[in-house]
Design a protein around this motif. Structure first.
Motif, PDB file in Angstrom:
ATOM      1  N   HIS A 198       0.847  -1.196   0.000  1.00  0.00           N
ATOM      2  CA  HIS A 198       0.000   0.000   0.000  1.00  0.00           C
ATOM      3  C   HIS A 198       0.884   1.247   0.000  1.00  0.00           C
ATOM      4  O   HIS A 198       1.840   1.348   0.767  1.00  0.00           O
ATOM      5  CB  HIS A 198      -0.907   0.004   1.220  1.00  0.00           C
ATOM      6  CG  HIS A 198      -1.883   1.147   1.235  1.00  0.00           C
ATOM      7  ND1 HIS A 198      -2.981   1.199   0.396  1.00  0.00           N
ATOM      8  CD2 HIS A 198      -1.920   2.289   1.968  1.00  0.00           C
ATOM      9  CE1 HIS A 198      -3.649   2.314   0.635  1.00  0.00           C
ATOM     10  NE2 HIS A 198      -3.018   2.986   1.563  1.00  0.00           N
ATOM     11  N   VAL A 199       0.569   2.204  -0.877  1.00  0.00           N
ATOM     12  CA  VAL A 199       1.279   3.485  -0.928  1.00  0.00           C
ATOM     13  C   VAL A 199       0.564   4.443   0.019  1.00  0.00           C
ATOM     14  O   VAL A 199      -0.493   4.989  -0.315  1.00  0.00           O
ATOM     15  CB  VAL A 199       1.321   4.054  -2.359  1.00  0.00           C
ATOM     16  CG1 VAL A 199       2.110   5.360  -2.385  1.00  0.00           C
ATOM     17  CG2 VAL A 199       1.927   3.046  -3.315  1.00  0.00           C
ATOM     18  N   ASP A 200       1.140   4.618   1.209  1.00  0.00           N
ATOM     19  CA  ASP A 200       0.480   5.452   2.215  1.00  0.00           C
ATOM     20  C   ASP A 200       0.596   6.940   1.879  1.00  0.00           C
ATOM     21  O   ASP A 200      -0.404   7.647   1.799  1.00  0.00           O
ATOM     22  CB  ASP A 200       1.078   5.184   3.601  1.00  0.00           C
ATOM     23  CG  ASP A 200       0.718   3.796   4.115  1.00  0.00           C
ATOM     24  OD1 ASP A 200      -0.279   3.228   3.632  1.00  0.00           O
ATOM     25  OD2 ASP A 200       1.446   3.272   4.971  1.00  0.00           O
ATOM     26  N   THR A 201       1.820   7.424   1.706  1.00  0.00           N
ATOM     27  CA  THR A 201       2.041   8.851   1.458  1.00  0.00           C
ATOM     28  C   THR A 201       3.138   9.036   0.428  1.00  0.00           C
ATOM     29  O   THR A 201       4.035   8.202   0.282  1.00  0.00           O
ATOM     30  CB  THR A 201       2.446   9.598   2.747  1.00  0.00           C
ATOM     31  OG1 THR A 201       3.665   9.030   3.272  1.00  0.00           O
ATOM     32  CG2 THR A 201       1.348   9.518   3.801  1.00  0.00           C
ATOM     33  N   VAL A 202       3.072  10.169  -0.283  1.00  0.00           N
ATOM     34  CA  VAL A 202       4.130  10.599  -1.202  1.00  0.00           C
ATOM     35  C   VAL A 202       4.376  12.074  -0.910  1.00  0.00           C
ATOM     36  O   VAL A 202       3.532  12.923  -1.215  1.00  0.00           O
ATOM     37  CB  VAL A 202       3.732  10.396  -2.679  1.00  0.00           C
ATOM     38  CG1 VAL A 202       4.844  10.911  -3.597  1.00  0.00           C
ATOM     39  CG2 VAL A 202       3.464   8.925  -2.961  1.00  0.00           C
ATOM     40  N   ASP A 203       5.500  12.387  -0.283  1.00  0.00           N
ATOM     41  CA  ASP A 203       5.813  13.749   0.138  1.00  0.00           C
ATOM     42  C   ASP A 203       7.071  14.247  -0.558  1.00  0.00           C
ATOM     43  O   ASP A 203       7.935  13.458  -0.958  1.00  0.00           O
ATOM     44  CB  ASP A 203       6.021  13.818   1.653  1.00  0.00           C
ATOM     45  CG  ASP A 203       4.770  13.406   2.427  1.00  0.00           C
ATOM     46  OD1 ASP A 203       3.676  13.793   1.996  1.00  0.00           O
ATOM     47  OD2 ASP A 203       4.910  12.692   3.433  1.00  0.00           O
ATOM     48  N   ILE A 204       7.178  15.569  -0.671  1.00  0.00           N
ATOM     49  CA  ILE A 204       8.399  16.198  -1.173  1.00  0.00           C
ATOM     50  C   ILE A 204       9.032  16.947  -0.010  1.00  0.00           C
ATOM     51  O   ILE A 204       8.386  17.774   0.633  1.00  0.00           O
ATOM     52  CB  ILE A 204       8.106  17.149  -2.342  1.00  0.00           C
ATOM     53  CG1 ILE A 204       7.560  16.355  -3.534  1.00  0.00           C
ATOM     54  CG2 ILE A 204       9.364  17.912  -2.745  1.00  0.00           C
ATOM     55  CD1 ILE A 204       7.229  17.194  -4.748  1.00  0.00           C
ATOM     56  N   ASP A 205      10.293  16.639   0.261  1.00  0.00           N
ATOM     57  CA  ASP A 205      10.994  17.224   1.404  1.00  0.00           C
ATOM     58  C   ASP A 205      12.374  17.680   0.940  1.00  0.00           C
ATOM     59  O   ASP A 205      12.873  17.258  -0.098  1.00  0.00           O
ATOM     60  CB  ASP A 205      11.113  16.193   2.532  1.00  0.00           C
ATOM     61  CG  ASP A 205      11.428  16.839   3.867  1.00  0.00           C
ATOM     62  OD1 ASP A 205      11.405  18.089   3.936  1.00  0.00           O
ATOM     63  OD2 ASP A 205      11.709  16.112   4.839  1.00  0.00           O
ATOM     64  N   GLY A 206      12.997  18.550   1.752  1.00  0.00           N
ATOM     65  CA  GLY A 206      14.335  19.020   1.413  1.00  0.00           C
ATOM     66  C   GLY A 206      14.379  20.529   1.276  1.00  0.00           C
ATOM     67  O   GLY A 206      13.340  21.210   1.289  1.00  0.00           O
ATOM     68  N   PRO A 207      15.574  21.080   1.113  1.00  0.00           N
ATOM     69  CA  PRO A 207      15.722  22.545   1.084  1.00  0.00           C
ATOM     70  C   PRO A 207      14.987  23.222  -0.065  1.00  0.00           C
ATOM     71  O   PRO A 207      14.538  24.353   0.071  1.00  0.00           O
ATOM     72  CB  PRO A 207      17.241  22.743   0.963  1.00  0.00           C
ATOM     73  CG  PRO A 207      17.768  21.436   0.442  1.00  0.00           C
ATOM     74  CD  PRO A 207      16.871  20.394   0.999  1.00  0.00           C
ATOM     75  N   GLY A 208      14.855  22.558  -1.207  1.00  0.00           N
ATOM     76  CA  GLY A 208      14.199  23.191  -2.350  1.00  0.00           C
ATOM     77  C   GLY A 208      12.796  22.701  -2.613  1.00  0.00           C
ATOM     78  O   GLY A 208      12.298  22.800  -3.733  1.00  0.00           O
ATOM     79  N   LYS A 209      12.132  22.144  -1.569  1.00  0.00           N
ATOM     80  CA  LYS A 209      10.819  21.520  -1.777  1.00  0.00           C
ATOM     81  C   LYS A 209       9.764  22.481  -2.301  1.00  0.00           C
ATOM     82  O   LYS A 209       8.816  22.059  -2.972  1.00  0.00           O
ATOM     83  CB  LYS A 209      10.342  20.873  -0.482  1.00  0.00           C
ATOM     84  CG  LYS A 209      10.100  21.847   0.663  1.00  0.00           C
ATOM     85  CD  LYS A 209       9.645  21.101   1.905  1.00  0.00           C
ATOM     86  CE  LYS A 209       9.365  22.056   3.065  1.00  0.00           C
ATOM     87  NZ  LYS A 209       8.908  21.329   4.266  1.00  0.00           N
ATOM     88  N   ALA A 210       9.906  23.771  -2.005  1.00  0.00           N
ATOM     89  CA  ALA A 210       8.903  24.747  -2.456  1.00  0.00           C
ATOM     90  C   ALA A 210       8.896  24.908  -3.977  1.00  0.00           C
ATOM     91  O   ALA A 210       7.909  25.388  -4.533  1.00  0.00           O
ATOM     92  CB  ALA A 210       9.155  26.096  -1.790  1.00  0.00           C
TER      93      ALA A 210
END
Length: 351
Positions: free
Chosen positions: A150-162
């Protein structure tokens, strides 16, 4: 006399052996139920001295012992046959090598008969995604385990995430083993002056996570704005301002290369500064012929007459428009405003 004693001695030895054997066979009844066991133990202990003791009826006693031995052997054998029939096994024990082989097979069967636990795992591809500014490909999530994942979450993280966004095709989806799904990552480099890095973090069952490294760069723009002395002119206009003051009108051209006017974010800001004198900011359009023409009106005071002025024209002073080069965004020149006449009139000045 000696011969008779030897014969008696031999007979006694034979009867002792018969008594010992009969006692052993009778003692085999000790493996039976309680009463039979008691009788077997007693007979096993009594038969050897009963047979070997010298005295009357010695041959009769030996015969009686043999009879008891035969009965004991039959009882023991019949019990063994019954157990063998009930358990489908043979009375004679198998060789030790066969026992070890069977034991090994039994252990192997036990080990292989228990299937391993099924686990759902996720893998993301590619390991690194480059965006310049369009990303090289989509991100693909694949189920690589032995159970649905199951794919629970897909997030973008890190210094340039914006600067990165993603679509939602895979979030909340359950993938069967070998199944995959893909989603798109977009890089928006507006305002970015250096390479932007981030990570796509994908979390599945039991907090298992996999990552994709993101790298976004702003390619050098093809668009280029410029200002030059070509078409430059300066006009002294008495009473030209809304409040009736005199003004110096500066006409100039803005050039555009590497793009069409429609690709510009809007009007092009231009700042015109006179030293001494005033500073004004105007916004100019660029025509379809890739040349923009505008005028900047600098208000004059009585102190501005009869002297020279240094004028600077700067295109996009706030660097809001990404350009291939900004070395041609500034134009500098000098203009001399004559002494104020009693009856001032419009005059073209050299600049």
């Amino acid at each position: 006399m000696a011969t008779k004693e030897a014969v008696n001695s031999s007979v006694g030895l034979g009867l002792a052996i018969i008594g010992a054997v009969c006692g052993t066979v009778a003692g085999s009844l000790s493996t039976g139920p309680g009463a039979v066991r008691l009788v077997g133990l007693c007979l096993g202990a009594a038969i050897p001295p009963f047979v070997s003791t010298v005295g009357r009826w010695r041959p009769v006693r030996a015969g009686f012992a043999v009879l008891i031995t035969v009965v004991a052997a039959m009882v023991t054998y019949s019990g063994s046959v019954g157990v063998g029939a009930a358990t489908n096994s043979k009375i004679v024990p198998p060789p030790i090598e066969l026992v070890e082989e069977i034991a090994g097979r039994s252990t192997e069967t036990t080990q292989t008969s228990t299937p391993p636990a099924k686990v759902g795992l996720l893998e993301a591809m590619p390991a690194k995604l480059n965006c310049r500014p369009v990303c090289d490909s989509k991100v693909t999530i694949k189920s690589t385990g032995t159970a649905p994942a199951h794919v629970d979450t897909v997030d973008i993280d890190g210094p340039g995430k914006a600067k990165f966004t993603r679509t939602d095709e895979c979030v909340g989806k359950t993938l069967e083993p070998g199944e995959d799904c893909s989603f798109k990552v977009t890089f928006k480099p507006a305002g970015a002056t250096s390479t932007q890095t981030a990570q796509v973090v994908i979390r599945g069952d039991q907090d298992h996570e996999t990552k994709v490294e993101l790298s976004g760069t702003q390619p050098p723009p093809l668009l280029d704005l410029g200002v030059s002395s070509q078409g430059l002119s300066c006009i002294l206009q008495p009473g030209g301002t809304a409040d009736g003051r005199d003004e110096l009108q500066v006409f100039f051209h803005v050039s555009l290369t590497g793009a069409t006017p429609e690709q510009l974010p809007g009007l092009v800001p231009v700042q015109v500064t006179s030293v001494p004198g005033a500073t004004v900011t105007v916004n100019t359009a660029v025509s379809r012929s890739s040349t923009g023409s505008t005028v900047a009106a600098l208000p004059l005071s009585a102190l501005d007459y009869g002297r020279g002025h240094s004028v600077t024209v700067t295109i996009d002073p706030g660097h809001k428009i990404a350009e291939r080069s900004e070395t041609n965004n500034v134009l500098r020149f000098r203009v001399t405003i004559p002494a104020k006449a009693r009856a001032p009139r419009t005059a073209e000045l050299s600049c």
